[in-house]
Design a protein around this motif. Structure first.
Motif, PDB file in Angstrom:
ATOM      1  N   SER A  45       7.528   4.107   9.953  1.00 17.06           N
ATOM      2  CA  SER A  45       7.041   4.189   9.049  1.00 17.06           C
ATOM      3  C   SER A  45       8.862   4.277   8.247  1.00 17.06           C
ATOM      4  O   SER A  45       9.501   4.878   8.366  1.00 17.06           O
ATOM      5  CB  SER A  45       7.236   5.666   8.604  1.00 17.06           C
ATOM      6  OG  SER A  45       5.630   6.027   8.321  1.00 17.06           O
ATOM      7  N   TRP A  56      -0.724   5.792  -1.135  1.00 14.88           N
ATOM      8  CA  TRP A  56      -0.871   5.951   1.429  1.00 14.88           C
ATOM      9  C   TRP A  56      -1.784   4.949   1.752  1.00 14.88           C
ATOM     10  O   TRP A  56      -2.727   4.565   0.973  1.00 14.88           O
ATOM     11  CB  TRP A  56      -1.179   7.261   2.127  1.00 14.88           C
ATOM     12  CG  TRP A  56      -2.449   7.162   1.554  1.00 14.88           C
ATOM     13  CD1 TRP A  56      -3.732   7.126   2.782  1.00 14.88           C
ATOM     14  CD2 TRP A  56      -3.477   7.959   0.119  1.00 14.88           C
ATOM     15  NE1 TRP A  56      -5.044   7.264   1.231  1.00 14.88           N
ATOM     16  CE2 TRP A  56      -5.099   8.114   0.251  1.00 14.88           C
ATOM     17  CE3 TRP A  56      -2.562   8.602  -1.056  1.00 14.88           C
ATOM     18  CZ2 TRP A  56      -5.303   8.869  -0.297  1.00 14.88           C
ATOM     19  CZ3 TRP A  56      -3.060   9.000  -1.945  1.00 14.88           C
ATOM     20  CH2 TRP A  56      -4.594   9.050  -1.696  1.00 14.88           C
ATOM     21  N   SER A  83       2.814  -3.383  12.725  1.00 16.23           N
ATOM     22  CA  SER A  83       3.899  -3.045  12.278  1.00 16.23           C
ATOM     23  C   SER A  83       3.992  -3.134  14.032  1.00 16.23           C
ATOM     24  O   SER A  83       5.672  -3.677  14.285  1.00 16.23           O
ATOM     25  CB  SER A  83       3.437  -1.262  12.622  1.00 16.23           C
ATOM     26  OG  SER A  83       4.177  -1.171  12.590  1.00 16.23           O
ATOM     27  N   GLN A 136       4.754   2.943   2.430  1.00 12.72           N
ATOM     28  CA  GLN A 136       4.580   3.418   1.416  1.00 12.72           C
ATOM     29  C   GLN A 136       5.047   5.042   0.828  1.00 12.72           C
ATOM     30  O   GLN A 136       6.167   5.428   1.115  1.00 12.72           O
ATOM     31  CB  GLN A 136       3.209   5.422   3.197  1.00 12.72           C
ATOM     32  CG  GLN A 136       2.796   3.895   3.188  1.00 12.72           C
ATOM     33  CD  GLN A 136       1.482   4.597   4.659  1.00 12.72           C
ATOM     34  OE1 GLN A 136       1.107   5.626   4.938  1.00 12.72           O
ATOM     35  NE2 GLN A 136       1.985   4.715   6.123  1.00 12.72           N
TER      36      GLN A 136
END
Ligand code: FAD
Ligand code: PYC
Length: 414
Positions: A26, A67, A195, A203
């Protein structure tokens, strides 16, 4: 990213499952990417994945206001089939279905593809003619389908009432390698691979504007700051009209709520997917035992993720006619998604009037099945400026009257 395997499961069992890594990072947004994709649904994530895998473009961000997988990708009834009538549709849906066959291996993530077979019941003479014609077209397109008799329908799915009460089952269009997959896992599997390739999935980052200079895209404004890009892919399903407006063009598209529901879990009673389009309901059984039931699209445009209440009654009534044994089942949950409808019920995979902006939308009620094929084709379109899979689905078809009419194959009445 460590590989998921039986050895990894065994290793972690011995160390109390302390070694699993997060499935995706993230990160904080960078100031600029070569490509920005708006929308981390299945189509956006698959596009990013194939940009990296097939075209070596990895400086990519996928931007998601909520999300990942929280839009229609996580709200659908997971039916996968490629029994469409027109050649361009059969090509992209069959490419997609074929990619599903090995997607778990490709992504190293179990998407639980279950090619259990899909049947679309023919309950009027009109449907019999239509599905026979589709079976013939599919034979020419290399898509494996067959028109089957009511007796074969009963054999494949003994809980169907083939004699009525309103409409008898006159046959069905049967696709033996159609089926279902776990919707969340499809999004999660693509996200993990993106990723792993170094792409950023951002997100809780809403795109609020699109910036251009001299008719060319330069970036997006978001709730997490401005982000520059060389190319922009808009892949936001029911919100496509809003994003297009931000970029300064209009789309021939409407947004409508479509809903689904699941019952309490019961013992295995059905190992195929059945769609009954005349009475309007479709049903399959999940691995947990719940009956997964799809209803109709609202009859008016809206952006609710609920769906109108009367559709529940209509859908349940239709399914009780078709499967009388479910009449005493309790329903556990109901939800909706916002689907994006075009006039010919076919998607838009296209360049746009703004240079560097590409749009992928219009999958309406039927885009889950298309995720791998759409991602494959759209990535090619974004990387090279053209793609055989996307060629028939350009925006110009609405101006030129070259529609790819799939209203009958859509599966959901609208
Ligand atoms: P989504 O998964 O909706 O992703 C778009 C994403 O864009 C969302 O996560 C949204 O939050 C994000 N977004 C929007 N605006 C912004 C913004 N401004 N900034 C950043 N992010 C933004 N298809 C089938 O093939 N088989 C089925 O059985 C089936 N059943 C269905 C049942 C229901 C009830 C519904 C609602 C749909 C069904 N579909 C089915 C259709 C299928 O779900 C969709 O076509 C498909 O999931 C679309 O995927 P997507 O990635 O384009 O959109
Ligand atoms: O496109 O197959 C489909 C479908 C089934 C339910 C909703 N869409």
């Amino acid at each position: 990213m460590s590989r998921y395997s039986v050895f990894a499961v065994a290793r972690e069992a011995f160390r109390n499952h302390t070694g699993w890594q997060r499935a995706w990072r993230s990160p904080e947004p960078k100031r600029r990417y070569d490509v920005v994709i708006v929308g981390a649904g299945g189509h956006g994530l698959a596009t990013a994945y194939y940009l990296g895998k097939n075209h070596g473009i990895r400086n990519v961000a996928v931007i998601e206001k909520g999300w990942l997988g929280g839009g229609n990708t996580g709200r659908n009834t997971t039916i996968i089939r490629s029994n469409y009538l027109q050649d361009p549709s059969a090509a992209i849906y069959e490419k997609s279905r074929a990619l599903y066959e090995n997607l778990s291996q490709d992504l190293n993530y179990n998407v639980m593809f279950s090619p259990r077979g899909v049947m679309m019941l023919a309950q009027t003479e009109h449907e019999v003619r239509g599905y026979r014609r589709t079976a013939q077209a599919n034979a020419l397109q290399g898509v494996e389908t067959e028109f089957i008799t009511p007796e074969r329908v009963k054999e494949l799915c003994p809980i169907i009432e083939t004699r009525g009460p309103r409409y008898p089952v006159l046959g069905a269009l049967w696709q033996p390698r159609g089926g279902t997959a776990r919707h969340d896992a499809v999004a999660w599997g693509y996200a993990r691979k993106c990723s792993e390739m170094g792409m950023d999935i951002l997100q809780r980052c809403e795109v609020t504007g699109v910036t251009t200079e001299g008719g060319r895209v330069t970036g997006v404004t978001t709730t997490r700051g401005d982000i520059g890009c060389g190319k922009l892919g808009i892949v936001v399903a029911g919100h496509s009209g809003h994003l297009a407006a931000m970029a300064g063009f209009r789309l021939p598209i409407e947004s409508v709520a479509l809903q689904a529901l699941v019952s309490e879990p019961i013992k295995p009673c059905m190992d195929v997917v059945v769609m009954a389009n005349t009475v309007h309901g479709y049903m399959s059984q999940s691995d947990k035992g719940e009956m997964v039931i799809g209803g109709g699209a609202d009859g008016y445009n809206n952006y609710t993720q609920r769906g109108s209440f009367h559709h529940i009654e209509e859908t349940v009534r239709a399914l009780i006619e078709t499967f009388p044994m479910i009449s005493r089942l309790k329903m556990l949950r109901q939800w909706g998604g916002i689907v994006d409808m075009t006039g010919d019920r076919s998607p838009i995979l296209s360049k746009t009037p703004v240079e560097g902006i590409f749009i992928n939308c219009g999958w309406g009620t039927g885009g889950f099945k298309a995720i791998p094929g759409s991602g494959w084709g759209f990535a090619e379109l974004m990387a090279k400026g053209e793609s055989p899979l996307c060629a028939a689905f350009g925006l110009e078809r609405f101006r030129e009257g070259r529609f790819v009419d799939e209203s009958v194959a859509a599966g959901v009445a609208h």
